[in-house]
Design a protein around this motif. Sequence first.
Motif, PDB file in Angstrom:
ATOM      1  N   TYR A   1       0.830  -1.205   0.000  1.00 35.82           N
ATOM      2  CA  TYR A   1       0.000   0.000   0.000  1.00 35.82           C
ATOM      3  C   TYR A   1       0.863   1.253   0.000  1.00 35.82           C
ATOM      4  O   TYR A   1       1.972   1.274   0.552  1.00 35.82           O
ATOM      5  N   SER A   2       0.324   2.304  -0.592  1.00 37.45           N
ATOM      6  CA  SER A   2       0.919   3.634  -0.488  1.00 37.45           C
ATOM      7  C   SER A   2       0.121   4.449   0.526  1.00 37.45           C
ATOM      8  O   SER A   2      -1.028   4.116   0.835  1.00 37.45           O
ATOM      9  N   VAL A   3       0.725   5.524   1.042  1.00 35.95           N
ATOM     10  CA  VAL A   3       0.097   6.339   2.081  1.00 35.95           C
ATOM     11  C   VAL A   3       0.008   7.787   1.628  1.00 35.95           C
ATOM     12  O   VAL A   3       0.985   8.352   1.133  1.00 35.95           O
ATOM     13  N   ILE A   4      -1.181   8.364   1.756  1.00 34.68           N
ATOM     14  CA  ILE A   4      -1.364   9.803   1.585  1.00 34.68           C
ATOM     15  C   ILE A   4      -1.607  10.390   2.965  1.00 34.68           C
ATOM     16  O   ILE A   4      -2.541   9.966   3.663  1.00 34.68           O
ATOM     17  N   SER A   5      -0.780  11.344   3.388  1.00 31.81           N
ATOM     18  CA  SER A   5      -0.947  11.944   4.711  1.00 31.81           C
ATOM     19  C   SER A   5      -1.415  13.380   4.584  1.00 31.81           C
ATOM     20  O   SER A   5      -1.105  14.073   3.610  1.00 31.81           O
ATOM     21  N   ALA A   6      -2.173  13.828   5.569  1.00 34.22           N
ATOM     22  CA  ALA A   6      -2.688  15.194   5.584  1.00 34.22           C
ATOM     23  C   ALA A   6      -2.646  15.725   7.008  1.00 34.22           C
ATOM     24  O   ALA A   6      -2.754  14.976   7.978  1.00 34.22           O
ATOM     25  N   ASN A   7      -2.506  17.028   7.124  1.00 34.03           N
ATOM     26  CA  ASN A   7      -2.378  17.723   8.398  1.00 34.03           C
ATOM     27  C   ASN A   7      -3.662  18.499   8.667  1.00 34.03           C
ATOM     28  O   ASN A   7      -4.037  19.367   7.881  1.00 34.03           O
ATOM     29  N   SER A   8      -4.347  18.200   9.774  1.00 32.77           N
ATOM     30  CA  SER A   8      -5.563  18.950  10.100  1.00 32.77           C
ATOM     31  C   SER A   8      -5.267  20.283  10.762  1.00 32.77           C
ATOM     32  O   SER A   8      -6.163  21.111  10.920  1.00 32.77           O
ATOM     33  N   HIS A   9      -4.015  20.493  11.186  1.00 29.12           N
ATOM     34  CA  HIS A   9      -3.621  21.723  11.887  1.00 29.12           C
ATOM     35  C   HIS A   9      -4.508  21.966  13.111  1.00 29.12           C
ATOM     36  O   HIS A   9      -4.824  23.106  13.455  1.00 29.12           O
ATOM     37  N   GLU A  10      -4.906  20.868  13.763  1.00 29.26           N
ATOM     38  CA  GLU A  10      -5.743  20.933  14.977  1.00 29.26           C
ATOM     39  C   GLU A  10      -7.084  21.632  14.711  1.00 29.26           C
ATOM     40  O   GLU A  10      -7.665  22.240  15.598  1.00 29.26           O
ATOM     41  N   ASP A  11      -7.590  21.545  13.495  1.00 26.08           N
ATOM     42  CA  ASP A  11      -8.791  22.278  13.105  1.00 26.08           C
ATOM     43  C   ASP A  11      -9.869  21.318  12.603  1.00 26.08           C
ATOM     44  O   ASP A  11      -9.615  20.516  11.692  1.00 26.08           O
TER      45      ASP A  11
END
Length: 341
Positions: free
Chosen positions: A96-106
């Motif tokens: 598998y590949s991974v896509i990561s994202a940052n919610s910035h605590e929001d």
Amino acid sequence: MAVNKHRTSLKDLARELGVSIATVSRALRNSPEIGKDMQQKVKELAKQLNYRPNPFAQSLRREAPKIIGVVVPNLVTHYYAAVLDGIENEAARAGYSVISANSHEDFDTEARVIDNFIGLHVEGIIACLAQNTTDYSHFEEIARMGIPLVFFGRTCLPDLFSSVTANGDEAAQMATQHLIDTGSRRIAFIGGPNHIDMVRRRKHGYLEALRENSLPIDRDMVICDRIDYDVALRSTIELLSRPNRPDAILAFNDIITFAAFTAIKQMGLTIPDDVALIGFTDDAHAAYVTPRMSAIEDQSHEMGATACQLLLKSIGGDKTIYRERVPQQLVIRETSAKIRL
């Protein structure tokens, strides 16, 4: 709650309407080959069944790549970076590949990221809640659609999703007990928002240690505010400016720990003689400040790997809801002991 066994496909829409998959595909693209009435019928059914187009399937003529989506509150911290590293290593072994994202605590950013993951047709999702998330409807939608999801660290909806957490209550109790055993008596706790389960667990362990040692619980010594460096810095300075200031601090995470560390030094106080300090942080930073930081260290890489293992089980059809705990380690260095053991 009814759970769809799979996400709605073009084939599902075509079968429901009694037309070909090609007709449905063209209708969704507003092709002039398809009449307006049929276009409207297709679009209304697609909305009703929560159909999401797959951009990978549209752009590729072979099977879409196997992708896992990961959303974390603050990707620049060592903790979340190490968790992501554990996820990526485990995912790669399974192809598998991974896509990561940052919610910035929001919350809004988190909800948008989840919606994007749905649109990308990821195989599954791993998530840690943003600190201001109290509405879980975007995750309830995930459950209704039957998309595998695993929480780590900060969790919600325990009846719907597996989770991986640390033994923060036990670790906080051990750390507070160590502070008591080495001479501290007025111990403050600086944490994040009270609605976060991780905050509640760690605060519970701190309070249990005070109770077991018959020390008074002073609610003014418990500060639970935003997880933010400047907020924690101001809170610590305010605590230390009181006539009956704390003689020790237990800090919720690395951001708050190093804000407290800086505040103590800015106030001209010494660590640990004036104010002892233990924080939930990581060895990458705790061992390289002066004095060296006593810390409750996460096995963050293992937490990420464990979360990915659970997600892969779910993707493979395992419907069990798991509750995994990854133990933390109390590492005593120089910031905590007022007296020699």
